[in-house]
Design a protein around this motif. Structure first.
Motif, short mmCIF file in Angstrom:
data_model
loop_
_atom_site.label_atom_id
_atom_site.label_comp_id
_atom_site.label_asym_id
_atom_site.label_seq_id
_atom_site.Cartn_x
_atom_site.Cartn_y
_atom_site.Cartn_z
N ALA A 490 0.87 -1.18 0.00
CA ALA A 490 0.00 0.00 0.00
C ALA A 490 0.91 1.23 0.00
CB ALA A 490 -0.92 0.01 1.20
N LEU A 491 0.74 2.07 -1.02
CA LEU A 491 1.55 3.27 -1.16
C LEU A 491 0.64 4.49 -1.11
CD1 LEU A 491 4.26 4.70 -1.81
CD2 LEU A 491 3.71 4.39 -4.25
N LYS A 492 0.87 5.35 -0.11
CA LYS A 492 0.12 6.59 -0.01
C LYS A 492 0.73 7.64 -0.93
CE LYS A 492 -1.54 6.00 4.74
NZ LYS A 492 -1.56 6.59 6.12
N LEU A 493 -0.14 8.37 -1.61
CA LEU A 493 0.28 9.47 -2.49
C LEU A 493 -0.35 10.75 -1.96
CD1 LEU A 493 -0.37 7.58 -5.85
CD2 LEU A 493 1.83 7.82 -4.65
N PRO A 494 0.27 11.38 -0.93
CA PRO A 494 -0.38 12.52 -0.25
C PRO A 494 -0.71 13.67 -1.18
CG PRO A 494 1.53 11.72 0.98
CD PRO A 494 1.57 11.05 -0.36
N GLU A 495 0.20 13.95 -2.12
CA GLU A 495 -0.05 15.10 -3.00
C GLU A 495 -1.27 14.89 -3.89
OE1 GLU A 495 2.66 12.17 -5.01
OE2 GLU A 495 2.46 13.10 -3.01
N LEU A 496 -1.65 13.64 -4.10
CA LEU A 496 -2.84 13.33 -4.91
C LEU A 496 -4.02 12.90 -4.06
CD1 LEU A 496 -1.12 11.30 -7.80
CD2 LEU A 496 -1.74 13.73 -7.77
N GLU A 497 -3.84 12.92 -2.74
CA GLU A 497 -4.87 12.41 -1.82
C GLU A 497 -5.32 11.01 -2.26
OE1 GLU A 497 -7.93 15.04 -0.30
OE2 GLU A 497 -7.03 16.70 -1.40
N SER A 498 -4.34 10.16 -2.55
CA SER A 498 -4.64 8.84 -3.11
C SER A 498 -3.81 7.78 -2.41
CB SER A 498 -4.35 8.80 -4.61
OG SER A 498 -5.11 9.76 -5.31
N LYS A 499 -4.22 6.54 -2.63
CA LYS A 499 -3.48 5.38 -2.13
C LYS A 499 -3.53 4.29 -3.18
CE LYS A 499 -5.08 2.67 1.15
NZ LYS A 499 -5.44 2.12 2.49
N LEU A 500 -2.35 3.70 -3.43
CA LEU A 500 -2.25 2.63 -4.41
C LEU A 500 -2.01 1.31 -3.68
CD1 LEU A 500 -2.06 1.75 -7.41
CD2 LEU A 500 0.43 2.11 -7.21
N ASN A 501 -2.94 0.39 -3.82
CA ASN A 501 -2.78 -0.97 -3.30
C ASN A 501 -2.36 -1.88 -4.44
OD1 ASN A 501 -3.60 -0.07 -0.82
ND2 ASN A 501 -5.64 -0.98 -0.91
N PHE A 502 -1.44 -2.79 -4.16
CA PHE A 502 -0.98 -3.70 -5.20
C PHE A 502 -0.61 -5.03 -4.54
CE2 PHE A 502 2.47 -1.06 -3.69
CZ PHE A 502 3.48 -1.96 -3.38
N GLY A 503 -0.55 -6.08 -5.36
CA GLY A 503 -0.20 -7.37 -4.79
C GLY A 503 -0.12 -8.47 -5.83
N VAL A 504 0.56 -9.54 -5.44
CA VAL A 504 0.63 -10.75 -6.24
C VAL A 504 0.39 -11.92 -5.29
CG1 VAL A 504 2.20 -9.79 -7.95
CG2 VAL A 504 3.13 -10.94 -5.94
N SER A 505 -0.07 -13.03 -5.84
CA SER A 505 -0.29 -14.21 -5.01
C SER A 505 -0.18 -15.46 -5.85
CB SER A 505 -1.66 -14.15 -4.32
OG SER A 505 -2.71 -14.25 -5.28
N ALA A 506 0.10 -16.55 -5.17
CA ALA A 506 0.13 -17.88 -5.79
C ALA A 506 -0.58 -18.84 -4.85
CB ALA A 506 1.56 -18.33 -6.04
N THR A 507 -1.57 -19.54 -5.38
CA THR A 507 -2.39 -20.43 -4.57
C THR A 507 -2.47 -21.80 -5.23
OG1 THR A 507 -3.74 -18.55 -3.85
CG2 THR A 507 -4.64 -20.76 -3.48
N THR A 508 -2.23 -22.84 -4.45
CA THR A 508 -2.41 -24.21 -4.92
C THR A 508 -3.47 -24.87 -4.05
OG1 THR A 508 -0.13 -24.41 -5.68
CG2 THR A 508 -1.34 -26.45 -5.30
N SER A 509 -4.51 -25.34 -4.69
CA SER A 509 -5.60 -26.02 -3.99
C SER A 509 -5.71 -27.44 -4.51
CB SER A 509 -6.93 -25.28 -4.20
OG SER A 509 -8.00 -25.99 -3.60
#
Length: 997
Positions: A490-509
């Protein structure tokens, strides 16, 4: 700002707003009310308050705050105190949320349906992690069974109804995140213990041979949480043990209704047509183009159950610096169930009959009677079962959260989890030993009441005593493993009043479903009645166990049958038959299906606040997933069919063999959330998102499996399709929420879901393995040609074959049974007809849509201590079942309206809650035991009560009642008279105490 206005304009013009004029009117009323509230009675801003609340009111306020402060459409339930959830069962708590309905098993909530979407398409997370599930009652499903998890140790449940890019897929209805106790969430020392005594009244309403255990059972729970003085270390431990004895009784047409047939057809098993023999015995017969069905059988079953549920969790947390927190947790749950059952029933043979009919189409009989010759007595089947199952869930997880800067947060989460269900008895996970008394003559079933009533003429147990017939012992096994690695940021971008969430995952079922079947097919009689002493059988009556159900006291009802001790019967059968292994479960699985799914995903989600005249918040996201499916199945190879009794034609099998198949799919899933604060108290939220629901495991398992027992009409089987695509859902949500005080709110929500690639279940007629059947073969036709057998009277046909063709190829005659009927085995000849099988399979062939409304009101009456919480959900889809259509159909399962009304009181030392939950009628299956026919669960309501007294700050007492009004449930087919099952349980009383250290 202009973009936001355009979005609102487009959204307002969408179909969901035009769903109904009533909805639009309600929205306008809420908007006006909100503006009036904002002008006339604004909430104080920044003023301290001295009001301290706890318990029920604190839980409701925390749930309100969760809903108010979340992006998208979110509901939830928060614990009333550490270690104390509002209900003893998590599913029972979830049903209080608007749009959430539950399925019950042994009187407890087990699986959830959300907004008309069934359990298979609702994703359950534990602390944000995808959880495995296993259930021997639904061996191949994905629906999570909440009955395995106790409520102690749970801090809250979050229900995400709108789609989010940062949430694992699978929750078309909703994603439910179960959160457990963590020491850093409640710093300092906390500890407590609880004890309860439970009395389930249903445990007393049973025959003596199936009653289980003591009348009052114990429950124990405890928790411990502490953090070090410097705040760097934390430990939390919770544990519980819950024992329960219960019972339930059911009257059911367990093998479904034969049909439907058109009134102008003349197929095997239908009514005699006008002008043919016995046609004059039908009153108000189906006519014209009406469709009708006839019952296959009727059974009365009595089940005694013991359950032991053990739960525990250990959580360790370490915070070496403020910017880094690591968590290691281990969760264990075990649910053990032992069942002892007895049943009595009759099987219809579709020979000479009389009947009276209700009229209309579809048509069902009010009374159906089969007439039997005095020389051809039929059987009254009486069976017993004894089996035990065990489900174990384990989860080991590691999480670390690092904030390298004030604007950046990184999180790594990994877990290894499993759910495993298996037999917990040498008798197997599902078994039945049948006895029959061949003393049944004219048999009628009256369907004019809620309770189906059977009447049998000429029963004389001295002339036709019970004797051991067939038996079956099944050994089932299900295991689901999930290994998951998630990296989030999660990256806050104060000058834009924004927040960027990002992620990757690997799942084996990985899912494994296996079972074996040990079956003794001596349904016409295993030995002589004299081999089984009369002292083994205990006389019982039927009606006294169904007093809550209308019609159970009908005069003339056949009421006398016998129960027996399963262990005694089993030991005697092993001795008399000299076949000890035949009366135990086979530990070697002959059917073994395995599916592996490997999923990789990546997502981005940008959230932005707009400080405009009307403050706004938007969140836009995109998720990409790729899944590979590999399926392997070990299935038995069918080698032949034998005819062993009137309507039982078991299949013989050779050595099993493996087959393997592959599949693959990928998908892009966008999401968009929008929120505007119309006033400080009034919010409007809008969401659009796409999600997927993965096929059930039986839908993607390779291999063709034939059911072991066929009948004169043919056999059944199933096969999967690993190449199935997931169901894709496009979801649109709109919500107006008015928070007019800290503990009170009103809201109205509208939603619409468009689903595609739905895997519809279909059946094909096939002739697998070139299996031949004696039905319609050389000997069968000779019996009909002789003229002594009326219609397809299988008893008469078997007698003719044994008395005229004994010793010839395929005919092995045994001794006559106690009523003089011939017994033995008839095997198909090489020139006999090929057997037809209805093979169930799946394909991406259906689209569906549904829409609905949700209303919520929560209001606290000042400082009086009284409050209410109520909600109503209305759901509708054009894809409903057509009861007048013959053949396979696709329709949405589990869709129903629902409502809750909860009244609370909490002031001083006393607290109380009365909660009534109602669920409207819904379609639970499109197949019954006889073929493609609907099953409707009728509307159901249950009242629960909870009263608490705080003796002091440490010690409190509770009194609870579940199902106070002793509600029953009923399932029917195409008409209400076409009963499939009616069930009676009972209320459950609990008294307990909690002590906090």
């Amino acid at each position: 700002m202009q973009g936001s206005k355009q979005f609102r304009k487009n959204f307002s013009a969408s179909k969901v707003i035009r769903l109904t004029p009533i909805a639009a009117g309600c929205a306008s009323m809420l908007l006006i009310a909100g503006m009036a509230q904002a002008q006339n009675d604004p909430l104080p801003s920044g003023e301290p308050t001295t009001v301290v609340i706890s318990g029920i009111r604190q839980s409701m306020q925390s749930s309100l705050n969760l809903k108010r402060n979340s992006n998208g459409i979110v509901d939830g339930i928060v614990a009333e105190d550490i270690g104390k959830f509002p209900d003893t069962n998590l599913a029972e708590s979830l049903q209080r949320i608007s749009g959430v309905s539950i399925d019950r098993s042994i009187g407890e909530g087990s699986r959830v349906t959300v907004r008309g979407i069934g359990p298979d398409f609702n994703m359950v997370l534990l602390n944000g992690r995808q959880m495995p599930t296993s259930n021997l009652g639904d061996r191949n499903g994905r629906g999570f069974d909440f009955a395995n998890i106790a409520s102690e140790g749970i801090s809250q449940i979050q229900v995400y109804k709108s789609s989010r890019a940062d949430t694992p897929t699978g929750g078309i209805g909703a994603t439910l995140n179960v959160m457990t106790l963590r020491p850093f969430d409640n710093p300092g020392f906390h500890s407590g213990v609880g004890v309860k005594g439970v009395k389930d009244m249903s445990a007393d309403n049973l025959p003596n041979d199936v009653k289980r255990g003591q009348a009052i059972t114990p429950e124990f729970s405890g928790f411990y949480s502490d953090t070090s003085a410097d705040g760097k270390f934390g430990i939390a431990l919770s544990a519980s043990r819950q024992d329960r004895n219960l019972g339930y009784n059911r009257a059911e047409v367990a093998n479904g209704w034969r049909g439907p047939f058109r009134a102008d057809e003349n197929n095997w098993g239908t009514l005699p047509q006008p002008g043919t023999p016995n046609a004059d015995l039908i009153t108000n017969r189906p006519k014209g183009n009406e469709i009708y069905s006839v019952p296959q059988n009727l059974n009365y079953t009595f089940s005694g159950v013991q359950r032991q549920r053990t739960n525990g969790q250990l959580t360790l947390q370490f915070k070496p610096v403020d910017e880094l927190i690591t968590t290691l947790d281990y969760t264990l749950s075990q649910n053990k169930i032992q069942t002892r059952a007895a049943d009595v029933g009759v099987w219809m043979n579709f020979g000479k009959s009389s009947s009276s009919w209700n009229g209309g189409s579809p048509n069902s009989p009010s009374v159906y009677t089969e007439l039997f010759d005095s020389n051809s007595p039929q059987d009254i089947a009486m069976a017993a079962a004894l089996f035990a199952t065990k489900t174990v869930n384990k989860s080991l997880g590691f999480n670390t959260v690092w904030k390298p800067t004030k604007n950046l947060k990184l999180e790594l989460d990994a877990h290894k989890s499993s759910a495993e269900s298996m037999a917990d008895s040498p008798y197997g996970s599902m078994n039945r030993m049948a006895n029959s008394a061949f003393t049944r003559y004219n048999t009628s079933i009256d369907f004019s009441n809620d309770f189906p009533v059977v009447n049998i003429q000429g029963v004389d147990y001295t002339k036709g005593p019970p004797q051991l017939t067939g038996s079956t012992f099944q050994n089932g096994y299900v295991k689901n493993d999930v290994d998951q690695l998630q990296l989030k940021g999660a990256l806050k971008l104060p000058e834009l009043e924004s927040k960027l969430n990002f992620g990757v995952s690997a799942t084996t079922s990985k899912n494994r479903t296996a079972f074996s079947n040990m079956q003794i097919d001596t349904w016409g009689g295993a030995t002589k009645p004299s081999d089984y002493p009369s002292s083994l059988y205990h006389p019982e009556s039927i009606s006294k166990y169904f007093k809550q159900i209308s019609g159970s006291n009908t005069p003339g009802m056949f009421n006398n049958f016998f129960t027996y001790n399963f262990e005694e019967m089993n030991a005697l059968a092993q001795k008399v038959t000299g076949n000890p292994k035949g009366y135990l479960a086979n530990p070697n699985f002959d059917t073994d299906s395995r599916v592996e799914e490997k999923t990789k995903s990546v997502y981005l989600q940008l959230s932005t606040d707009f400080d405009t005249v009307l403050p706004m918040h938007t969140s836009i996201g995109l998720r990409y997933e790729k899944t590979d499916v590999f399926s392997t199945a070990l299935v038995p190879t069918a080698t032949g069919i034998t005819w062993v009794s009137q309507n039982e034609l078991p299949i013989t099998f050779g050595a099993p063999a493996f087959t393997s198949l592959k599949g693959q799919y990928n998908t892009f899933l966008p999401s968009l959330d929008y929120q505007v604060d119309l006033t400080p108290e009034l919010q409007m939220k809008a969401s659009y998102g796409e999600n997927i629901g993965r096929p059930r495991y039986d839908q993607i398992q390779g291999g063709q499996v034939l059911d072991r027992l066929a009948n004169a009409a043919g056999g059944t089987g199933s096969q999967g399709n690993p190449g199935l695509k997931p169901v894709k859902s496009k979801n649109l949500d709109l919500s107006l929420e008015w928070y007019y005080s800290k503990q009170s709110f009103m809201s109205m929500g509208l939603f619409k879901k468009d689903l595609s690639n739905y895997a519809g279940q279909s059946q094909i007629m096939a002739q697998p393995f070139n299996l031949r059947t004696p039905v319609g073969g050389k000997y069968w036709n000779a019996a009909l040609a002789a003229g002594g057998c009326v219609g397809a009277d299988t008893t008469c046909i078997r007698n003719y074959i044994f008395r005229n063709f004994a010793g010839q190829p395929g005919v092995v005659r045994g001794p006559d049974n106690g009523t003089g009927q011939a017994t033995g085995v008839i095997t198909a000849l090489p020139d006999d007809p090929l057997a037809n099988f209805r093979i169930s399979s799946y394909a991406n062939q259906q689209d569906a849509s549904l829409r609905g409304l949700e209303f919520n009101v929560q209001h606290m009456f000042g400082e009086s201590g009284f409050g209410i919480a109520s909600n109503f959900t209305w759901v509708k889809s054009g894809l409903s079942y057509d009861n007048n259509k013959i053949g396979e159909q696709f329709a949405l399962l589990g869709m129903s309206n629902s409502a809750n009304l909860v009244g609370i009181y909490e002031k001083g030392d006393w607290s109380g809650r009365a909660a009534y939950n109602w669920r409207g009628e819904f379609l639970n299956s499109v197949f019954d035991g006889a073929g493609p026919n609907p099953q409707y669960t009728e509307a159901y309501g249950q009242l629960d009560l909870n009263i608490g007294y705080a003796y002091n700050k440490q010690l409190s007492f509770q009194f609870e009642v579940i199902n106070l009004l002793n509600a029953t449930t009923r399932v029917h087919g195409r008409t209400k008279s076409e009963v499939l099952g009616v069930f009676q349980g009972g209320p459950r009383f609990m008294i307990g105490a909690r002590y906090k250290f």
